[in-house]
Design a protein around this motif. Structure first.
Motif, PDB file in Angstrom:
ATOM      1  N   ALA A 138       0.813  -1.216   0.000  1.00 48.69           N
ATOM      2  CA  ALA A 138       0.000   0.000   0.000  1.00 48.69           C
ATOM      3  C   ALA A 138       0.847   1.267   0.000  1.00 48.69           C
ATOM      4  O   ALA A 138       0.349   2.351  -0.307  1.00 48.69           O
ATOM      5  N   HIS A 139       2.128   1.140   0.313  1.00 48.55           N
ATOM      6  CA  HIS A 139       2.976   2.335   0.357  1.00 48.55           C
ATOM      7  C   HIS A 139       3.085   3.011  -1.010  1.00 48.55           C
ATOM      8  O   HIS A 139       3.326   4.219  -1.092  1.00 48.55           O
ATOM      9  N   VAL A 140       2.872   2.233  -2.093  1.00 43.37           N
ATOM     10  CA  VAL A 140       3.003   2.817  -3.435  1.00 43.37           C
ATOM     11  C   VAL A 140       1.903   3.845  -3.703  1.00 43.37           C
ATOM     12  O   VAL A 140       2.057   4.720  -4.563  1.00 43.37           O
ATOM     13  N   ALA A 141       0.808   3.745  -2.966  1.00 38.30           N
ATOM     14  CA  ALA A 141      -0.282   4.714  -3.116  1.00 38.30           C
ATOM     15  C   ALA A 141      -0.182   5.833  -2.081  1.00 38.30           C
ATOM     16  O   ALA A 141      -1.058   6.696  -2.009  1.00 38.30           O
ATOM     17  N   GLY A 142       0.885   5.814  -1.295  1.00 37.85           N
ATOM     18  CA  GLY A 142       1.027   6.791  -0.231  1.00 37.85           C
ATOM     19  C   GLY A 142       1.557   8.132  -0.707  1.00 37.85           C
ATOM     20  O   GLY A 142       2.241   8.227  -1.730  1.00 37.85           O
ATOM     21  N   HIS A 143       1.242   9.155   0.046  1.00 42.91           N
ATOM     22  CA  HIS A 143       1.742  10.507  -0.218  1.00 42.91           C
ATOM     23  C   HIS A 143       2.027  11.166   1.120  1.00 42.91           C
ATOM     24  O   HIS A 143       1.155  11.200   1.996  1.00 42.91           O
ATOM     25  N   MET A 144       3.239  11.682   1.280  1.00 42.47           N
ATOM     26  CA  MET A 144       3.599  12.351   2.515  1.00 42.47           C
ATOM     27  C   MET A 144       3.179  13.816   2.444  1.00 42.47           C
ATOM     28  O   MET A 144       3.748  14.597   1.682  1.00 42.47           O
ATOM     29  N   ASP A 145       2.174  14.164   3.207  1.00 40.34           N
ATOM     30  CA  ASP A 145       1.734  15.553   3.280  1.00 40.34           C
ATOM     31  C   ASP A 145       2.367  16.171   4.527  1.00 40.34           C
ATOM     32  O   ASP A 145       1.796  16.136   5.619  1.00 40.34           O
ATOM     33  N   PHE A 146       3.563  16.730   4.353  1.00 40.07           N
ATOM     34  CA  PHE A 146       4.299  17.244   5.504  1.00 40.07           C
ATOM     35  C   PHE A 146       3.664  18.499   6.097  1.00 40.07           C
ATOM     36  O   PHE A 146       4.030  18.912   7.196  1.00 40.07           O
ATOM     37  N   GLN A 147       2.707  19.086   5.383  1.00 42.01           N
ATOM     38  CA  GLN A 147       1.996  20.247   5.913  1.00 42.01           C
ATOM     39  C   GLN A 147       0.818  19.839   6.792  1.00 42.01           C
ATOM     40  O   GLN A 147       0.271  20.671   7.512  1.00 42.01           O
ATOM     41  N   ASP A 148       0.434  18.571   6.711  1.00 36.88           N
ATOM     42  CA  ASP A 148      -0.735  18.120   7.470  1.00 36.88           C
ATOM     43  C   ASP A 148      -0.634  16.626   7.753  1.00 36.88           C
ATOM     44  O   ASP A 148      -1.527  15.852   7.415  1.00 36.88           O
ATOM     45  N   LEU A 149       0.437  16.217   8.407  1.00 36.27           N
ATOM     46  CA  LEU A 149       0.653  14.800   8.691  1.00 36.27           C
ATOM     47  C   LEU A 149      -0.436  14.215   9.579  1.00 36.27           C
ATOM     48  O   LEU A 149      -0.736  13.029   9.503  1.00 36.27           O
ATOM     49  N   ASP A 189      -9.162  10.533   5.639  1.00 40.36           N
ATOM     50  CA  ASP A 189      -9.299   9.407   4.719  1.00 40.36           C
ATOM     51  C   ASP A 189      -8.528   8.241   5.323  1.00 40.36           C
ATOM     52  O   ASP A 189      -7.293   8.255   5.361  1.00 40.36           O
ATOM     53  N   THR A 190      -9.230   7.226   5.807  1.00 41.42           N
ATOM     54  CA  THR A 190      -8.581   6.132   6.522  1.00 41.42           C
ATOM     55  C   THR A 190      -7.575   5.387   5.642  1.00 41.42           C
ATOM     56  O   THR A 190      -6.502   4.999   6.107  1.00 41.42           O
ATOM     57  N   LYS A 191      -7.936   5.185   4.371  1.00 42.64           N
ATOM     58  CA  LYS A 191      -7.048   4.462   3.465  1.00 42.64           C
ATOM     59  C   LYS A 191      -5.804   5.278   3.161  1.00 42.64           C
ATOM     60  O   LYS A 191      -4.675   4.759   3.210  1.00 42.64           O
ATOM     61  N   ALA A 192      -5.972   6.558   2.834  1.00 44.27           N
ATOM     62  CA  ALA A 192      -4.830   7.410   2.512  1.00 44.27           C
ATOM     63  C   ALA A 192      -3.902   7.562   3.712  1.00 44.27           C
ATOM     64  O   ALA A 192      -2.672   7.612   3.567  1.00 44.27           O
ATOM     65  N   ALA A 193      -4.488   7.624   4.911  1.00 45.02           N
ATOM     66  CA  ALA A 193      -3.674   7.742   6.118  1.00 45.02           C
ATOM     67  C   ALA A 193      -2.850   6.478   6.331  1.00 45.02           C
ATOM     68  O   ALA A 193      -1.678   6.544   6.751  1.00 45.02           O
ATOM     69  N   TYR A 194      -3.451   5.331   6.061  1.00 43.23           N
ATOM     70  CA  TYR A 194      -2.708   4.069   6.183  1.00 43.23           C
ATOM     71  C   TYR A 194      -1.562   4.018   5.182  1.00 43.23           C
ATOM     72  O   TYR A 194      -0.419   3.671   5.535  1.00 43.23           O
ATOM     73  N   CYS A 195      -1.852   4.379   3.931  1.00 47.91           N
ATOM     74  CA  CYS A 195      -0.818   4.369   2.897  1.00 47.91           C
ATOM     75  C   CYS A 195       0.317   5.323   3.248  1.00 47.91           C
ATOM     76  O   CYS A 195       1.490   5.017   3.042  1.00 47.91           O
ATOM     77  N   GLN A 196      -0.028   6.489   3.803  1.00 53.07           N
ATOM     78  CA  GLN A 196       1.002   7.448   4.203  1.00 53.07           C
ATOM     79  C   GLN A 196       1.896   6.859   5.288  1.00 53.07           C
ATOM     80  O   GLN A 196       3.120   7.007   5.253  1.00 53.07           O
ATOM     81  N   SER A 197       1.284   6.175   6.252  1.00 55.05           N
ATOM     82  CA  SER A 197       2.072   5.615   7.353  1.00 55.05           C
ATOM     83  C   SER A 197       3.036   4.555   6.864  1.00 55.05           C
ATOM     84  O   SER A 197       4.176   4.450   7.353  1.00 55.05           O
ATOM     85  N   LYS A 198       2.612   3.761   5.886  1.00 53.72           N
ATOM     86  CA  LYS A 198       3.483   2.712   5.367  1.00 53.72           C
ATOM     87  C   LYS A 198       4.562   3.277   4.444  1.00 53.72           C
ATOM     88  O   LYS A 198       5.680   2.750   4.384  1.00 53.72           O
TER      89      LYS A 198
END
Length: 265
Positions: free
Chosen positions: A176-187, A195-204
């Motif tokens: 799932a990390h491939v769909a992740g995006h690090m939003d350093f302005q709003d971690l 967004d539960t899915k996007a938050a999971y992908c970001q964490s991975k």
């Protein structure tokens, strides 16, 4: 009979494809028969699922295994089970709540004081697609548990790992990390709809980025750092999703132990 030929062929093809898919998502089995007596291993989230099976296998291979879990009662129960299955008495339970940096520091301090060496740290514990909860320290829960708690734990134990080299850190990430995006302005998802899915992908993704940078920094120290996608397995990680009620998931993954009902991705 001929009128049934096409439907039966289609059914057979579908079943065959499902079996192949099941084999694919389950991954292969480790062929190594190596034993590791004298090695000390820490596995987070080891009272159930992948963590428990990892701890069981490492104990079977002769390691001293420390199960690090949030619920100490369940951790003790898992440790007793593993000792009984492997006859390895060097399996211990310790409390570690990755949603509390205070707990992480207490656990690490105990390990440093009590253990002469630590050869392997398996950062396995995770939470997936939970509601918009926050950790004790105010971090978004998935980022806090999946990445930040393990980040602190690893860094606190680095000197012990270096002194025990050759040693290794293993981070369980996810495809799932491939769909992740690090939003350093709003971690912490304070400015956006959660967004539960996007938050999971970001964490991975954060865990993968941490792995790459730490591996670079530890070159030449005798400590290796790797991240892995464990495949799909029946664990409790999916309890906040509908996967546990999916007939397709149940068929593809097959029946699992009673303590690991829904699938992990």
């Amino acid at each position: 009979m001929s009128r049934y030929l096409v439907p039966l062929s289609a059914l057979g093809s579908a079943l065959g494809a499902a079996v192949l898919l099941k084999d694919h998502v389950a991954g292969g089995r480790c062929p190594s028969k190596a034993t590791i007596p004298g090695k000390t291993v820490i596995v987070t989230g080891a009272n159930t699922g992948i963590g428990k099976q990892t701890a069981l296998e490492l104990a079977r291979r002769g390691a001293t295994v420390i199960l690090a879990c949030r619920d100490l009662d369940k951790c003790e129960e898992a440790a007793r089970f593993i000792r009984g299955e492997t006859l390895n008495t060097r399996v211990r339970a310790r409390r570690l709540d990755l949603a509390s940096l205070r707990s992480v520091r207490e656990f690490a301090a105990g390990v440093i004081a009590e253990e002469q060496q630590v050869h392997v740290l398996v950062n396995n514990a995770a939470v997936m697609r939970c509601p918009h909860w926050t950790t004790e320290d105010g971090f978004e829960m998935q980022l806090g548990v999946n990445h930040l708690g393990h980040f602190l734990l690893t860094n606190l134990l680095l000197d012990k790992l270096k002194a025990s080299a050759p040693a290794r850190v293993i981070n369980l990430s996810s495809l799932a990390h491939v769909a992740g995006h690090m939003d350093f302005q709003d971690l912490n998802w304070e400015k956006r709809d959660y967004d539960t899915k996007a938050a999971y992908c970001q964490s991975k993704l954060a865990l993968v980025l941490f792995t790459r940078e730490l591996a670079r920094r530890l070159q030449g120290t005798g400590v290796t750092v790797n991240a892995l996608h464990p495949g799909v397995a029946r664990t409790e990680l999916g309890r906040h999703t509908g996967m546990h009620s999916s007939a397709f998931s149940s068929f593809t993954l097959g029946a699992g132990p009673a303590d690991v009902p829904p699938p992990r991705i």
